[in-house]
Design an enzyme around this catalytic site. Structure first.
Site, short mmCIF file in Angstrom:
data_model
loop_
_atom_site.label_atom_id
_atom_site.label_comp_id
_atom_site.label_asym_id
_atom_site.label_seq_id
_atom_site.Cartn_x
_atom_site.Cartn_y
_atom_site.Cartn_z
N SER A 60 -11.62 -18.16 35.95
CA SER A 60 -13.02 -17.93 35.86
C SER A 60 -12.91 -16.96 37.25
O SER A 60 -12.42 -16.15 37.19
CB SER A 60 -13.73 -19.16 36.16
OG SER A 60 -14.94 -18.91 36.18
N ASP A 194 -15.90 -19.18 29.58
CA ASP A 194 -15.28 -19.55 30.73
C ASP A 194 -13.98 -20.48 30.35
O ASP A 194 -14.11 -21.22 29.78
CB ASP A 194 -15.97 -20.39 31.65
CG ASP A 194 -15.64 -20.39 33.10
OD1 ASP A 194 -14.49 -20.77 33.25
OD2 ASP A 194 -16.40 -19.94 34.00
#
Length: 341
Positions: A60, A194
């Site tokens: 991320s 993510d």
């Protein structure tokens, strides 16, 4: 012989035989803390931090930083990236009204267009993952096939696709946090979200890559794991018997924290605590959030904790310099931004 292929031996420091991994957690805008820690490390010691690591893995926001480091973007420039672009990226559609709440109940909170524009400006629109000077592993999750997804540089002959993908697309995929951003479908129309869903602390991914792909002995590996802060909380007792309503605001955070602690503890078990260093300070509840832009507070925390950790990092990691990374497959040349523009 396969076209474009040249066999590569694991790049080790010939004197120490060490193999060092830099692991960078997810955490939205809190990545500002991670980049600032690295910036203080560089400035205090007069070094280029990426040169001291053989593999960089990031999830991320940590993936955004990892890609930047691989492309030669220095931590201070990444810190300025978060400070200048954060308010644009985390700009809600509605401000302070019931319209915002109603919208967020059925739609993601933010558009990803500002983040896409910012990433293209940081890396260069034509820059590919394969232009990285370091081995990289960047986790995402394939929502369509319900399976984990790992972007990798061409550090093994099996990895024939990812080095051709634009760096900004990899960054958008790994940071497409559910409820915050839409899934990213810009890579073969796959539904990518993510990597924090399963690997918010990616230190075990780096360890598995080093051992399972590169064939590095466990006793040669050391890991520097940098988090984005750990909130001091007390889990409410009603959770003991709670249902969906009571768990709705806790489940995701508990899952992220549990994964992070588990990954770190297992890495310590495999390597020994003396070869894993974790930088992840405790902070008061509510001080930092995934999308709460608080640049001064992030910088202040990084300034404080860098005073504590820089001497430890120098002693345990900075005596090793990684050999140059020679990818199996080469990517076409592209403009790579190294400094703020």
């Amino acid at each position: 012989m396969m076209r474009g292929y040249s066999p590569e031996k694991p790049a080790l420091d010939q004197e120490s035989g060490r193999f060092q991994i830099l692991s960078l957690d997810g955490g939205g805008i809190k990545g500002l803390f991670s980049s600032a820690i690295l910036a203080y490390l560089e400035e205090d010691l007069g070094i280029e931090v990426a040169r001291h690591f053989d593999l960089i893995v990031g999830t991320s926001t940590g993936g955004i930083i990892a890609i930047g480091l691989g492309l030669g973007v220095r931590p201070r420039a990444l810190t300025e990236f978060y400070i200048s672009k954060g308010p644009e990226v985390f700009q809600p559609k509605f401000m302070g009204s019931w319209h915002e709440l109603a919208y967020n109940l059925r739609q993601r909170k933010y558009d990803n267009a500002p983040l896409e524009k910012a990433l293209k400006g940081c890396y260069g629109e034509a820059t590919l993952l394969g232009h990285s000077r370091k081995r990289l592993v960047v986790p995402a999750y394939n929502l369509g096939d319900d399976d984990v997804y790992l972007f990798k540089t061409a550090h093994h002959r099996r990895f024939v696709r990812d080095h051709k993908v634009p760096a900004w697309k990899v960054a958008l995929a790994t940071s497409a946090a559910p409820t915050f951003f839409p899934c990213f479908r810009g890579i073969d129309s796959q539904r990518l979200i993510d990597g924090g869903i399963w690997a918010n602390n990616p230190c075990l991914i780096g360890l598995a890559e080093a051992v399972g792909v590169l064939g590095i002995d466990l006793n040669r590996i050391s890991i520097l794991s940098i988090g984005t802060s750990d909130e001091l909380v007390e889990r409410p007792k009603p959770l003991d018997e709670g249902g969906l309503w009571r768990w709705k605001s806790h489940a995701f955070k508990v899952a992220l924290r549990g994964q992070s602690i588990g990954a770190f503890n297992q890495a310590c078990l495999l390597l020994g605590e003396e070869r894993v260093l974790r930088v992840d300070p405790k902070v008061p509840k509510g001080l930092f959030e995934l999308d709460k832009v608080a640049s001064e507070d992030h910088i202040a925390k990084a300034a404080h904790f860098s005073r504590i950790f820089v001497p430890k990092i120098e002693k345990r990691f900075m005596r090793h310099e990684a050999a140059p990374f020679k990818p199996v497959y080469s990517a076409p040349s592209a403009r790579v931004i190294k400094k703020e523009e």
